[in-house]
Design a protein around this motif. Structure first.
Motif, PDB file in Angstrom:
ATOM      1  N   ASP A  14       0.857  -1.176   0.000  1.00  0.00           N
ATOM      2  CA  ASP A  14       0.000   0.000   0.000  1.00  0.00           C
ATOM      3  C   ASP A  14       0.899   1.235   0.000  1.00  0.00           C
ATOM      4  O   ASP A  14       1.674   1.458   0.938  1.00  0.00           O
ATOM      5  CB  ASP A  14      -0.918  -0.011   1.218  1.00  0.00           C
ATOM      6  CG  ASP A  14      -1.897   1.154   1.215  1.00  0.00           C
ATOM      7  OD1 ASP A  14      -1.951   1.875   0.195  1.00  0.00           O
ATOM      8  OD2 ASP A  14      -2.607   1.328   2.226  1.00  0.00           O
ATOM      9  N   PRO A  58      -5.248   9.260  -2.194  1.00  0.00           N
ATOM     10  CA  PRO A  58      -6.623   8.759  -2.164  1.00  0.00           C
ATOM     11  C   PRO A  58      -6.982   8.254  -0.768  1.00  0.00           C
ATOM     12  O   PRO A  58      -6.121   7.881   0.039  1.00  0.00           O
ATOM     13  CB  PRO A  58      -6.607   7.622  -3.192  1.00  0.00           C
ATOM     14  CG  PRO A  58      -5.395   7.851  -4.025  1.00  0.00           C
ATOM     15  CD  PRO A  58      -4.400   8.515  -3.131  1.00  0.00           C
ATOM     16  N   GLU A  81      -6.995   2.411  -0.308  1.00  0.00           N
ATOM     17  CA  GLU A  81      -5.646   1.867  -0.450  1.00  0.00           C
ATOM     18  C   GLU A  81      -5.200   1.902  -1.919  1.00  0.00           C
ATOM     19  O   GLU A  81      -6.014   1.757  -2.829  1.00  0.00           O
ATOM     20  CB  GLU A  81      -5.600   0.421   0.066  1.00  0.00           C
ATOM     21  CG  GLU A  81      -5.864   0.284   1.554  1.00  0.00           C
ATOM     22  CD  GLU A  81      -5.785  -1.165   1.996  1.00  0.00           C
ATOM     23  OE1 GLU A  81      -5.814  -2.049   1.110  1.00  0.00           O
ATOM     24  OE2 GLU A  81      -5.680  -1.415   3.204  1.00  0.00           O
ATOM     25  N   VAL A  82      -3.906   2.084  -2.113  1.00  0.00           N
ATOM     26  CA  VAL A  82      -3.297   2.039  -3.445  1.00  0.00           C
ATOM     27  C   VAL A  82      -2.276   0.905  -3.427  1.00  0.00           C
ATOM     28  O   VAL A  82      -1.145   1.069  -2.959  1.00  0.00           O
ATOM     29  CB  VAL A  82      -2.635   3.373  -3.824  1.00  0.00           C
ATOM     30  CG1 VAL A  82      -1.982   3.262  -5.189  1.00  0.00           C
ATOM     31  CG2 VAL A  82      -3.657   4.506  -3.792  1.00  0.00           C
ATOM     32  N   ALA A  95      -3.698   6.460  -8.970  1.00  0.00           N
ATOM     33  CA  ALA A  95      -3.593   5.119  -9.551  1.00  0.00           C
ATOM     34  C   ALA A  95      -4.744   4.901 -10.507  1.00  0.00           C
ATOM     35  O   ALA A  95      -5.804   5.531 -10.416  1.00  0.00           O
ATOM     36  CB  ALA A  95      -3.602   4.052  -8.455  1.00  0.00           C
ATOM     37  N   VAL A 126       0.504   3.102 -11.110  1.00  0.00           N
ATOM     38  CA  VAL A 126       0.427   4.060 -10.003  1.00  0.00           C
ATOM     39  C   VAL A 126       1.457   5.139 -10.276  1.00  0.00           C
ATOM     40  O   VAL A 126       2.491   4.886 -10.924  1.00  0.00           O
ATOM     41  CB  VAL A 126       0.687   3.377  -8.645  1.00  0.00           C
ATOM     42  CG1 VAL A 126      -0.396   2.369  -8.344  1.00  0.00           C
ATOM     43  CG2 VAL A 126       2.065   2.710  -8.626  1.00  0.00           C
ATOM     44  N   ALA A 135       1.269  -1.391 -11.884  1.00  0.00           N
ATOM     45  CA  ALA A 135       0.559  -1.923 -10.721  1.00  0.00           C
ATOM     46  C   ALA A 135       0.912  -3.382 -10.470  1.00  0.00           C
ATOM     47  O   ALA A 135       0.938  -3.831  -9.328  1.00  0.00           O
ATOM     48  CB  ALA A 135      -0.950  -1.764 -10.907  1.00  0.00           C
TER      49      ALA A 135
END
Length: 554
Positions: free
Chosen positions: A379, A407, A410-411, A446, A451, A524
């Protein structure tokens, strides 16, 4: 039951609609192949140009030759026919010289006798001899027995009007007629015959079958010869071009192998001509390049090994010096002010020296190809926040406000968190150093495939061309600027290698007086190929300024 005829009818109509489309697709495909060959093949262009020019030349030559032969044959026939009709009109005037009245009862038999004699005097049994007498508004004709209405054809009406209105002379016209032997070309020649007060017209209808066949045969021979000549010229051009293009293609393939790392590739030298000298010069160039590349690779290998060895060897004395410096730094309160300050400076420089050795070791691993990526689902939101928290004290000293835009969700991305954190620490640290006490914005975004993190400052910015130089080792935009962090000059170079190790991008944008922005884009999923980035490289405020400037320009 009613659906079957409709289906049958549709199946019958479908091929009729698809045939033109299939032909069109095939033609487009052939045109695309021809265009690609025209761009890529020198031999194809030379042969094509030779073919077009020779075809135009042969076409003009063939047309000229055929025209000259046709005109010559027709002129010869006209001369013969003119002599024949002149003799025939003289004979008719002599035979009919005694008639003065149009209604003389002996005139029609005489006309038939004259026509018969004239018809017998020509050597072409397919020809016709026609004599017409005008009585008031009526025409009376005495032609041979095959086709008495030949002069009533609309194609010769113009010729008849010329003969009727003339007081002498000979007139001719070429017409396509059918007088009993099929439709073919005829030469129709007419002249008025002066017989007292009796108006008489004399016409010869002469077939041009022999001349027409001769012209067609000549045209076929010239056309066939022209086609054969064009094909021969194209073949000769292809053969001659091949002699030149083949060594060029061999040189291109050899150059490709050399660029791929096969430095022992050479061209075969045959003969002593220009192409042989070209091959020899190419081989000499390849040999020189091989020696230079081998020498540079050896120097690079020695340099990397030297850097790695020196970095490792300095570790031991550095550890000893570090222990002594830590002892002095811990006891600095007991020293005199000058000695205490020296202990603090020694501690700071040792920290910088140790960071430099660490970066040198990392660079040597990248150069040797030993760097490995420990990717795991991570993350990135906590990573970004952790980096900004670590640099908060530096930002406060530089009076720079750190803003983080991430954001709420979660990324997750498959990355090496240690390397990503190092890249972000370098980017944010440089932005704070060059921020000119203005805010620094760190943005995370993302999409489904990538991302991205951007670090935007509003400081001095970058001059045109410096967005590529910032990633060079030990490069600084302004060497006279005082640094707060004592960087090693290798941070952005290592960051670029970390981004490449992930299969990502690290890019920079900047403008004088408008600040700079760095963008890190990572796939990603580890191993995926990047196509686009979720964030723009050029900031929105800079794009708005450029649009406003363009709008103000007249």
């Amino acid at each position: 039951m009613r659906i079957d005829p409709i289906i049958v009818r549709a199946r019958r109509l479908r091929p009729r609609r698809l045939v033109p489309q299939a032909v069109s697709r095939r033609l487009r495909r052939l045109w695309a192949v021809a265009r690609r060959q025209w761009r890529r093949s020198l031999q194809f262009r030379v042969v094509g140009i030779t073919l077009l020019l020779s075809a135009a030349l042969v076409l003009a030559f063939s047309y000229t030759v055929a025209s000259l032969i046709s005109n010559g044959v027709l002129q010869n026939k006209l001369d013969q026919s003119k002599n024949m009709i002149d003799n025939g009109s003289g004979y008719a005037m002599r035979e009919l010289a005694g008639f003065t009245q149009p209604d003389d009862p002996s005139l029609p038999p005489s006309l038939r006798n004259v026509v018969t004699q004239l018809y017998g005097s020509i050597n072409n049994q397919e020809a016709e001899v026609v004599m017409l007498r005008r009585s008031g508004d009526l025409n009376a004709s005495w032609p041979p027995s095959r086709n008495p209405d030949v002069m009533d054809n609309p194609q010769v009406s113009g010729l008849r009007s010329l003969v009727v209105g003339a007081k002498g002379g000979t007139y001719q016209q070429i017409a396509t007629l059918d007088i009993g032997d099929g439709t073919q070309k005829y030469l129709v020649m007419g002249t008025p015959v002066a017989v007292g007060s009796v108006p008489i017209e004399l016409y010869y209808v002469i077939p041009l079958r022999t001349e027409d066949e001769l012209v067609r045969f000549t045209g076929a021979v010239v056309t066939g010869t022209g086609i054969a000549l064009v094909a021969l010229l194209a073949l000769i051009a292809a053969m001659m071009t091949r002699l030149v293009v083949t060594p060029v293609r061999v040189a291109a393939r050899t150059a490709q192998r050399l660029s791929a790392g096969l430095l022992d590739q050479r061209m075969v030298v045959r003969g002593e001509d220009d192409l042989a000298r070209l091959a020899a010069a190419f081989n000499q160039m390849a040999a020189n390049l091989q020696r230079q590349i081998v020498r540079l690779e050896e120097m690079s290998r020695l340099q990397r090994r030297f850097t790695s060895d020196v970095s490792h060897e300095l570790r031991t004395p550095l550890t000893t010096v570090r222990m002594a410096a830590d002892l002095l730094f811990a006891s600095r309160d007991e020293f005199e002010p000058a000695a205490a300050r020296s202990a603090e400076l020694l501690q700071a420089e040792l920290d910088r020296f140790e960071a430099l050795l660490t970066d040198l070791l990392e660079i040597s691993r990248f150069d040797a190809g030993f760097a490995a990526l420990d990717a795991e689902p991570t993350d990135l939101v906590p990573v970004v926040r952790r980096v900004t928290d670590q640099l908060t004290s530096l930002a406060e000293r530089c009076k720079v406000e750190l803003r983080v835009v991430v954001p709420e969700a979660e990324v997750i991305a498959e990355v090496d968190p240690r390397r990503v954190e190092r890249v972000l620490r370098n980017l944010v640290g440089n932005a704070v150093e060059h921020g000119e006490a203005r805010p620094v914005v760190v943005t995370l975004a993302a999409d489904g495939s990538a991302v991205a993190v951007t670090v935007r400052d509003h400081g001095v910015g970058l001059k045109p061309g410096e967005e590529k130089l910032v990633f060079n080792r030990f490069w600084r935009a302004d060497p006279s600027r005082a640094r707060q962090t004592g960087g090693t000059g290798l941070g952005l170079s290592i960051s670029l290698e970390d981004a490449r190790l992930h299969g990502g991008w690290l890019e920079a944008w900047g403008a004088p007086g408008k600040g700079a922005q760095f963008r890190l884009t990572l796939p990603a999923r580890n191993g995926d190929r990047l196509v686009s980035s979720p964030l723009r490289l050029v900031p929105d405020d800079a794009r708005a300024d450029e649009a406003a400037l363009i709008g103000e320009t007249p």
